[in-house]
Scaffold this motif. Structure first.
Motif, PDB file in Angstrom:
ATOM      1  N   UNK A  33       0.642  -1.085   0.177  1.00  0.00           N
ATOM      2  CA  UNK A  33       0.026  -0.061   0.052  1.00  0.00           C
ATOM      3  C   UNK A  33       0.952   1.402   0.000  1.00  0.00           C
ATOM      4  N   UNK A  34       0.443   2.318  -0.477  1.00  0.00           N
ATOM      5  CA  UNK A  34       1.210   3.647  -0.750  1.00  0.00           C
ATOM      6  C   UNK A  34       1.322   4.151   1.041  1.00  0.00           C
ATOM      7  N   UNK A  35       0.310   3.888   1.690  1.00  0.00           N
ATOM      8  CA  UNK A  35       0.613   4.396   3.136  1.00  0.00           C
ATOM      9  C   UNK A  35       0.569   3.271   4.235  1.00  0.00           C
ATOM     10  N   UNK A  36       1.230   3.300   5.320  1.00  0.00           N
ATOM     11  CA  UNK A  36       1.176   2.406   6.482  1.00  0.00           C
ATOM     12  C   UNK A  36      -0.271   2.101   6.842  1.00  0.00           C
ATOM     13  N   UNK A  37      -0.711   0.901   7.322  1.00  0.00           N
ATOM     14  CA  UNK A  37      -1.948   0.306   7.626  1.00  0.00           C
ATOM     15  C   UNK A  37      -1.472  -0.190   8.815  1.00  0.00           C
ATOM     16  N   UNK A  38      -1.173   0.522   9.807  1.00  0.00           N
ATOM     17  CA  UNK A  38      -0.834  -0.221  11.053  1.00  0.00           C
ATOM     18  C   UNK A  38      -2.092  -0.576  11.891  1.00  0.00           C
ATOM     19  N   UNK A  39      -3.369   0.301  11.640  1.00  0.00           N
ATOM     20  CA  UNK A  39      -4.442  -0.328  12.205  1.00  0.00           C
ATOM     21  C   UNK A  39      -5.534  -0.789  11.199  1.00  0.00           C
ATOM     22  N   UNK A  40      -6.429  -1.847  11.751  1.00  0.00           N
ATOM     23  CA  UNK A  40      -7.594  -2.203  10.854  1.00  0.00           C
ATOM     24  C   UNK A  40      -8.282  -1.183   9.964  1.00  0.00           C
ATOM     25  N   UNK A  41      -8.303  -0.045  10.917  1.00  0.00           N
ATOM     26  CA  UNK A  41      -9.202   1.048  10.249  1.00  0.00           C
ATOM     27  C   UNK A  41      -8.382   1.905   8.930  1.00  0.00           C
ATOM     28  N   UNK A  42      -7.061   1.943   9.219  1.00  0.00           N
ATOM     29  CA  UNK A  42      -6.202   2.444   8.028  1.00  0.00           C
ATOM     30  C   UNK A  42      -6.014   1.394   6.924  1.00  0.00           C
ATOM     31  N   UNK A  43      -6.391   0.094   7.264  1.00  0.00           N
ATOM     32  CA  UNK A  43      -6.384  -0.681   6.237  1.00  0.00           C
ATOM     33  C   UNK A  43      -7.618  -0.891   5.274  1.00  0.00           C
ATOM     34  N   UNK A  44      -8.674  -0.640   6.278  1.00  0.00           N
ATOM     35  CA  UNK A  44      -9.727  -0.857   5.473  1.00  0.00           C
ATOM     36  C   UNK A  44     -10.005   0.534   4.536  1.00  0.00           C
ATOM     37  N   UNK A  45      -9.412   1.759   5.128  1.00  0.00           N
ATOM     38  CA  UNK A  45      -9.780   2.966   4.243  1.00  0.00           C
ATOM     39  C   UNK A  45      -8.922   2.930   3.262  1.00  0.00           C
TER      40      UNK A  45
END
Length: 161
Positions: A33-45
């Motif tokens: 991903x272009x940005x980090x997804x350290x949380x489930x919400x960040x990954x979902x977004x």
């Protein structure tokens, strides 16, 4: 499917996950991903999916023997530590796993813990809530890496109940 050369440009943890997925003939390789997804919400977004479709990995420490207990649950749910203790601890308590413990036992940093390809064996549990969805996404060994799977794939890939 990755042929191998492109694996070398990925972070080491992602390479380990990709090799494990290839070994199991899993149809979906890790995606950066272009940005980090350290949380489930960040990954979902980042993925444009429902929060519940993120298969998040929560690590606990079984105090009796220092075994890592990995609970894979839906991104919109919380893990009930008391229920996990009842399943895996035989009367012994679970403790919070700090960043050093998680890294030592799984080989991954918090925010990128994959459900598979750990450096040491972990006790793995899968939350039945994940079966609400046809498609899931899980961390692939790095905060920017994820891979697609189905709930049934979790059992095949992790050998967990």
């Amino acid at each position: 499917m990755m042929c191998g050369a492109e694996l070398l440009s990925l972070p080491e943890g992602v390479q380990r996950v990709a090799r494990a997925l290839q070994a199991k003939n899993h149809p979906h390789m890790p995606v950066m991903l272009a940005d980090a997804a350290r949380t489930a919400q960040q990954a979902a977004d980042a993925l444009g999916v429902e929060l519940g479709q993120i298969a998040k990995s929560i690590v606990f420490k079984r105090k009796a023997d220092d075994v890592a207990v990995l609970v894979i649950t839906s991104g919109d749910k919380r893990v009930d530590q008391v229920k996990v203790e009842a399943l895996v601890c035989n009367g012994v308590r679970l403790g919070r796993a700090d960043a050093d413990f998680v890294k030592a036992k799984t080989g991954f940093s918090i925010g990128g813990v994959s459900p598979l390809a750990h450096v040491t064996p972990c006790l793995v549990l899968i939350d039945a809530e994940l079966w609400r969805f046809e498609t899931l996404w899980a961390a692939a060994g790095h905060p920017n890496a994820v891979f697609q799977l189905k709930p049934q794939d979790l059992q095949v890939l992790t050998h967990a109940p």
